[in-house]
Design a protein around this motif. Structure first.
Motif, PDB file in Angstrom:
ATOM      1  N   LEU A 609       0.832  -1.203   0.000  1.00 46.61           N
ATOM      2  CA  LEU A 609       0.000   0.000   0.000  1.00 46.61           C
ATOM      3  C   LEU A 609       0.864   1.250   0.000  1.00 46.61           C
ATOM      4  CD1 LEU A 609      -2.625  -0.939   2.747  1.00 46.61           C
ATOM      5  CD2 LEU A 609      -2.803  -1.308   0.275  1.00 46.61           C
ATOM      6  N   GLN A 610       0.344   2.284  -0.595  1.00 48.85           N
ATOM      7  CA  GLN A 610       0.962   3.592  -0.511  1.00 48.85           C
ATOM      8  C   GLN A 610       0.398   4.342   0.696  1.00 48.85           C
ATOM      9  OE1 GLN A 610       3.489   4.661  -2.559  1.00 48.85           O
ATOM     10  NE2 GLN A 610       3.361   2.528  -3.275  1.00 48.85           N
ATOM     11  N   ALA A 611       1.120   5.318   1.180  1.00 41.21           N
ATOM     12  CA  ALA A 611       0.626   6.138   2.283  1.00 41.21           C
ATOM     13  C   ALA A 611      -0.690   6.790   1.891  1.00 41.21           C
ATOM     14  CB  ALA A 611       1.655   7.205   2.644  1.00 41.21           C
ATOM     15  N   GLY A 612      -1.666   6.704   2.780  1.00 38.75           N
ATOM     16  CA  GLY A 612      -2.977   7.300   2.519  1.00 38.75           C
ATOM     17  C   GLY A 612      -3.981   6.360   1.909  1.00 38.75           C
ATOM     18  N   ALA A 613      -3.571   5.136   1.561  1.00 38.05           N
ATOM     19  CA  ALA A 613      -4.514   4.171   0.983  1.00 38.05           C
ATOM     20  C   ALA A 613      -5.521   3.722   2.040  1.00 38.05           C
ATOM     21  CB  ALA A 613      -3.759   2.978   0.427  1.00 38.05           C
ATOM     22  N   THR A 614      -6.783   3.597   1.646  1.00 37.63           N
ATOM     23  CA  THR A 614      -7.828   3.171   2.581  1.00 37.63           C
ATOM     24  C   THR A 614      -7.651   1.706   2.940  1.00 37.63           C
ATOM     25  OG1 THR A 614      -9.403   4.794   1.740  1.00 37.63           O
ATOM     26  CG2 THR A 614     -10.309   2.900   2.916  1.00 37.63           C
ATOM     27  N   VAL A 615      -7.632   1.425   4.246  1.00 41.00           N
ATOM     28  CA  VAL A 615      -7.471   0.055   4.734  1.00 41.00           C
ATOM     29  C   VAL A 615      -8.786  -0.487   5.275  1.00 41.00           C
ATOM     30  CG1 VAL A 615      -6.204  -1.424   6.352  1.00 41.00           C
ATOM     31  CG2 VAL A 615      -5.067   0.544   5.295  1.00 41.00           C
ATOM     32  N   VAL A 616      -9.493   0.319   6.057  1.00 39.29           N
ATOM     33  CA  VAL A 616     -10.764  -0.082   6.666  1.00 39.29           C
ATOM     34  C   VAL A 616     -11.728   1.093   6.587  1.00 39.29           C
ATOM     35  CG1 VAL A 616     -11.909  -0.824   8.797  1.00 39.29           C
ATOM     36  CG2 VAL A 616      -9.636  -1.705   8.244  1.00 39.29           C
ATOM     37  N   VAL A 617     -12.986   0.801   6.329  1.00 45.75           N
ATOM     38  CA  VAL A 617     -14.035   1.815   6.358  1.00 45.75           C
ATOM     39  C   VAL A 617     -14.957   1.508   7.532  1.00 45.75           C
ATOM     40  CG1 VAL A 617     -15.926   2.940   5.125  1.00 45.75           C
ATOM     41  CG2 VAL A 617     -13.929   2.114   3.854  1.00 45.75           C
ATOM     42  N   LEU A 618     -15.094   2.467   8.449  1.00 43.08           N
ATOM     43  CA  LEU A 618     -15.960   2.313   9.615  1.00 43.08           C
ATOM     44  C   LEU A 618     -17.189   3.194   9.479  1.00 43.08           C
ATOM     45  CD1 LEU A 618     -13.575   2.382  12.719  1.00 43.08           C
ATOM     46  CD2 LEU A 618     -14.489   0.399  11.524  1.00 43.08           C
ATOM     47  N   GLU A 619     -18.310   2.701   9.988  1.00 48.87           N
ATOM     48  CA  GLU A 619     -19.516   3.519  10.101  1.00 48.87           C
ATOM     49  C   GLU A 619     -19.752   3.815  11.579  1.00 48.87           C
ATOM     50  OE1 GLU A 619     -24.320   3.449   9.158  1.00 48.87           O
ATOM     51  OE2 GLU A 619     -23.202   1.591   9.342  1.00 48.87           O
ATOM     52  N   SER A 620     -19.890   5.102  11.898  1.00 47.29           N
ATOM     53  CA  SER A 620     -20.179   5.507  13.275  1.00 47.29           C
ATOM     54  C   SER A 620     -21.012   6.765  13.254  1.00 47.29           C
ATOM     55  CB  SER A 620     -18.875   5.760  14.046  1.00 47.29           C
ATOM     56  OG  SER A 620     -19.143   6.134  15.386  1.00 47.29           O
ATOM     57  N   MET A 621     -22.022   6.825  14.105  1.00 50.15           N
ATOM     58  CA  MET A 621     -22.880   7.997  14.204  1.00 50.15           C
ATOM     59  C   MET A 621     -23.416   8.400  12.826  1.00 50.15           C
ATOM     60  SD  MET A 621     -20.974  10.215  17.170  1.00 50.15           S
ATOM     61  CE  MET A 621     -21.074   9.672  18.886  1.00 50.15           C
ATOM     62  N   LYS A 622     -23.836   7.385  12.049  1.00 53.70           N
ATOM     63  CA  LYS A 622     -24.526   7.545  10.772  1.00 53.70           C
ATOM     64  C   LYS A 622     -23.616   7.930   9.606  1.00 53.70           C
ATOM     65  CE  LYS A 622     -28.766   9.226  13.002  1.00 53.70           C
ATOM     66  NZ  LYS A 622     -29.792  10.292  12.961  1.00 53.70           N
ATOM     67  N   LEU A 623     -22.299   8.015   9.823  1.00 51.74           N
ATOM     68  CA  LEU A 623     -21.396   8.419   8.757  1.00 51.74           C
ATOM     69  C   LEU A 623     -20.306   7.379   8.566  1.00 51.74           C
ATOM     70  CD1 LEU A 623     -20.958  12.211   9.579  1.00 51.74           C
ATOM     71  CD2 LEU A 623     -22.207  11.245   7.651  1.00 51.74           C
ATOM     72  N   GLU A 624     -19.799   7.290   7.319  1.00 49.28           N
ATOM     73  CA  GLU A 624     -18.690   6.399   7.018  1.00 49.28           C
ATOM     74  C   GLU A 624     -17.375   7.158   7.100  1.00 49.28           C
ATOM     75  OE1 GLU A 624     -19.135   4.321   3.349  1.00 49.28           O
ATOM     76  OE2 GLU A 624     -20.967   3.281   3.964  1.00 49.28           O
ATOM     77  N   HIS A 625     -16.346   6.485   7.646  1.00 48.96           N
ATOM     78  CA  HIS A 625     -15.035   7.096   7.819  1.00 48.96           C
ATOM     79  C   HIS A 625     -13.980   6.141   7.279  1.00 48.96           C
ATOM     80  CE1 HIS A 625     -16.886   9.956  10.713  1.00 48.96           C
ATOM     81  NE2 HIS A 625     -17.631   8.912  10.997  1.00 48.96           N
TER      82      HIS A 625
END
Length: 660
Positions: A609-625
């Protein structure tokens, strides 16, 4: 109308209870398991348990809400905002059950609840709209073709969305597919509908909305505009009225368009028509374009209540009872300037947080009713012991100031934020005050990209302020002054951790709140004199400067402190092994910053992976991060899978250095 069921929670539930009780109407609160002891439950005439923790198991269950209404004899339902407030199916079910729905007719919600349908209706009324595509063909190929026709930049939006969810700005064609996937996922999770639309994006507009009100007798008026341009993640943080960019002529034009759209949809009740105001097109200054119409009461309705002197919830109830609007358009008068800020459980990087409120104190203010000119209103559902969970929105409350001038309102709101104490979990209290004090905002020039452009500078200012208050605040937390403290002949070696950095020092207690502190690389020792105050705060004198601090222990060796308008966190790492104490978490691990549900893991073990590549997507308080790889690395281990719940600090992935 004798008893209203409030199909909501938190501060908006308390707001609705306040007006209903003032009108002599009984109320029914509903609550999920985490909200069993909440303020709105205790303040209602009756309360009914819905069970469950997640919204889908409680506040979004139409069957449970109607059962609660039947069991308590409620004859009306008010949805508040969020949850089912713009759900036509819920509105229809309430009507079919023989109850009064305090909101617009289900047909109007259907017509306007879809952004695509609202735009079609608006165009038929001559309301300006941006070029876009909102067709039934939702294939990626069709969106790619339509995007090429419309041109970039463009905005991807959830057709059934609101509150910034399911929205993505796309700068060029290479980012379109990822934006469609992400927006569709967030829309499905938030609204149960993954349909999207795209439209041409304005890069530096204002977000200006118009409050409309209609009755069942054919009358419809507007109550002025609100400028909601200061946003993060397409969600509003600061709202004000009047807008610094709207004069009387523009207000009349925008108001006429808003009223025309509402009347075309057969609207009844309170609604808000949202526009983008383009000030940068030199050939056509003052252009505005429809975004959407929200078929409910807005979070920021207190701004309008301040300027007009009206109770919009009372108007909603009276209109739902069949009464005509009490005012004509020419009788609406706007007085002074009002600004609202949204106090949220999030840090300066807009990351949401959960936790328990350990201490809460607010300046003198009214709650849930209009503040007089020069006064403060603070709508919230906070008290010591309140648990902020990951199941609901991060907003904790709203502070609203009504003043004679915009400058006076800004100054008063900064004072109110500085005078608010909230310990136990991160909040945006200090960040909001910094926004209000920014020269661009003070000049009335803040547009939608304001935080994207100025956020880093604001955070840098906050870090400097926090650093200046760190030593006295940390000492007040670790060495609370006590008259019986005896002098100590030896200095105590310590390591404090602040913002991931270690601060080695030696502290000698001189007795009666007097400390002698030697910091590495500080040049000379520092002497502090700490004095306890009757209200629980501590006054720390450092180098002739007095800091008034309040602290709260959030763990055995971790403290949250506030010094006036500054917030900070400090840990005592003195007892940790040196190897562990010398790290801030390790660049070889990715940890969850908050409670959440894993939505996606778009990488595989062994992948480079390069720096800044998305590894995990979490949903919390109705939003994805999206959580990114901190540096170029290889994925050594993935420890979570989609659908899994994670806790703060939990290790999600481990990395190994990339081979040369």
């Amino acid at each position: 109308m004798k008893k209203i069921l409030i199909a909501n929670r938190g501060e908006i539930a308390r707001r609705l209870l306040h007006t209903a009780h003032a009108m002599g109407i009984s109320t029914v609160a509903v609550y999920s398991d985490p909200d069993a002891l909440a303020l709105h439950v205790r303040e209602a005439t009756q309360a009914v348990a819905l069970g469950g923790s997640a919204s889908a198991d409680s506040y979004l269950r139409i069957d449970k809400l109607l059962a609660a209404a039947r069991a308590t004899g409620a004859d009306a339902v008010h949805p508040g905002y969020g949850f089912l407030s713009e759900n036509a199916e819920f509105a229809q079910a309430v009507v079919d059950a023989g109850l009064t729905w305090i909101g617009p007719p289900p047909a109007a919600i259907r017509a306007l609840g879809s952004k695509a349908g609202a735009k079609a209706l608006a165009q038929a009324q001559g309301v300006p709209c941006l070029p876009g595509y909102a067709g039934s063909d939702q294939s990626e190929e069709r969106f790619v073709a339509e995007a090429a026709r419309i041109g970039f930049p463009l905005m991807v939006k959830a057709v059934a969305g609101g509150g910034g969810r399911g929205m993505r700005l796309v700068a060029d064609a290479s980012h379109l597919t990822a934006a469609l996937v992400s927006a569709r996922s967030e829309a499905l999770a938030g609204f149960g509908n993954g349909d999207l639309l795209i439209e041409r994006a304005l890069l530096s507009p204002r977000h200006v909305e118009v409050q409309v009100f209609a009755d069942a007798h054919g009358h419809c008026i507007h109550l002025g505009e609100r400028d909601c341009s200061v946003q993060r993640r397409h969600q509003k943080l600061i709202e004000e009225s009047p807008s610094p960019a709207v004069d009387a002529a523009l207000r009349e034009r925008m108001g006429a368009c808003a009223v025309a759209l509402a009347q075309a949809a057969g609207y009844v009740g309170a609604g808000t028509v949202e526009f983008l105001l383009d000030e940068e097109n030199p050939g056509q200054p003052g252009n505005f374009y429809l975004m959407e119409m929200n078929t409910r009461l807005q979070v920021e309705h207190p701004v309008t209540e301040a300027l007009t002197g009206l109770d919009l919830v009372e108007w909603q109830i009276r209109v739902a009872r069949g009464e005509p609007l009490p005012l004509r358009q020419d009788q609406v008068a706007l007085q002074g300037h009002a600004i609202e800020v949204r106090l949220c459980a999030e840090d300066a990087h807009f990351t949401p947080h959960t936790g328990r409120v350990l201490h809460f104190a607010a300046p003198s203010a009214t709650s849930f009713e209009r503040a007089l000119l020069g006064g403060l209103r603070f709508d919230h559902a906070l008290e010591e012991g309140t648990e902020v969970t990951p199941h609901y929105d991060a907003m904790l409350g709203k502070l609203i100031v009504h003043a004679a001038t915009r400058g006076d309102a800004i100054d008063a709101l900064v004072r109110a934020l500085t005078g608010t104490t909230l310990l136990g979990l991160p909040s945006n209290r200090a960040f909001l005050a910094a926004c209000l004090g920014h020269p661009q905002f003070r000049a009335g020039q803040a547009r939608v990209p304001f935080l994207a452009h100025e956020g880093d500078a604001l955070r840098a200012t906050l870090r400097q302020q926090e650093q200046a208050a760190l030593l006295p605040s940390a000492m007040a937390a670790l060495f609370p002054p006590c008259a019986s403290t005896l002098p100590c002949s030896f200095a105590r070696p310590m390591r404090l951790r602040h913002q991931g950095e270690l601060l080695p020092m030696a502290v000698r207690e001189m007795g009666r709140g007097h400390l002698h502190v030697e910091q590495r690389d500080a040049g000379k020792p520092t002497t502090l004199q700490m004095t306890p105050l009757p209200d629980g705060r501590v006054q720390c004198a450092l180098d002739g400067v007095a800091h008034t601090v309040r602290t709260a222990a959030v763990g055995p060796l971790r403290w949250h402190w506030q010094a006036g308008g500054v917030d900070g966190w400090v840990e005592d790492a003195s007892w940790e092994p040196a190897a562990r104490a010398g790290t801030a978490g390790g660049a070889n691990e990715l940890r969850a910053p908050f409670n959440g549900r894993v939505v996606a893991v778009p990488v595989s073990a062994g992948e480079a992976l390069q720096a800044g590549a998305t590894v995990v997507v979490l949903e919390s308080m109705k939003l994805e991060h999206s959580l990114a790889c901190p540096a170029a690395a290889t994925v050594a281990e993935l420890l979570v899978a989609p659908g899994q719940q994670v806790a703060p600090g939990q290790v999600l992935a481990r990395f190994a250095p990339q081979e040369a």
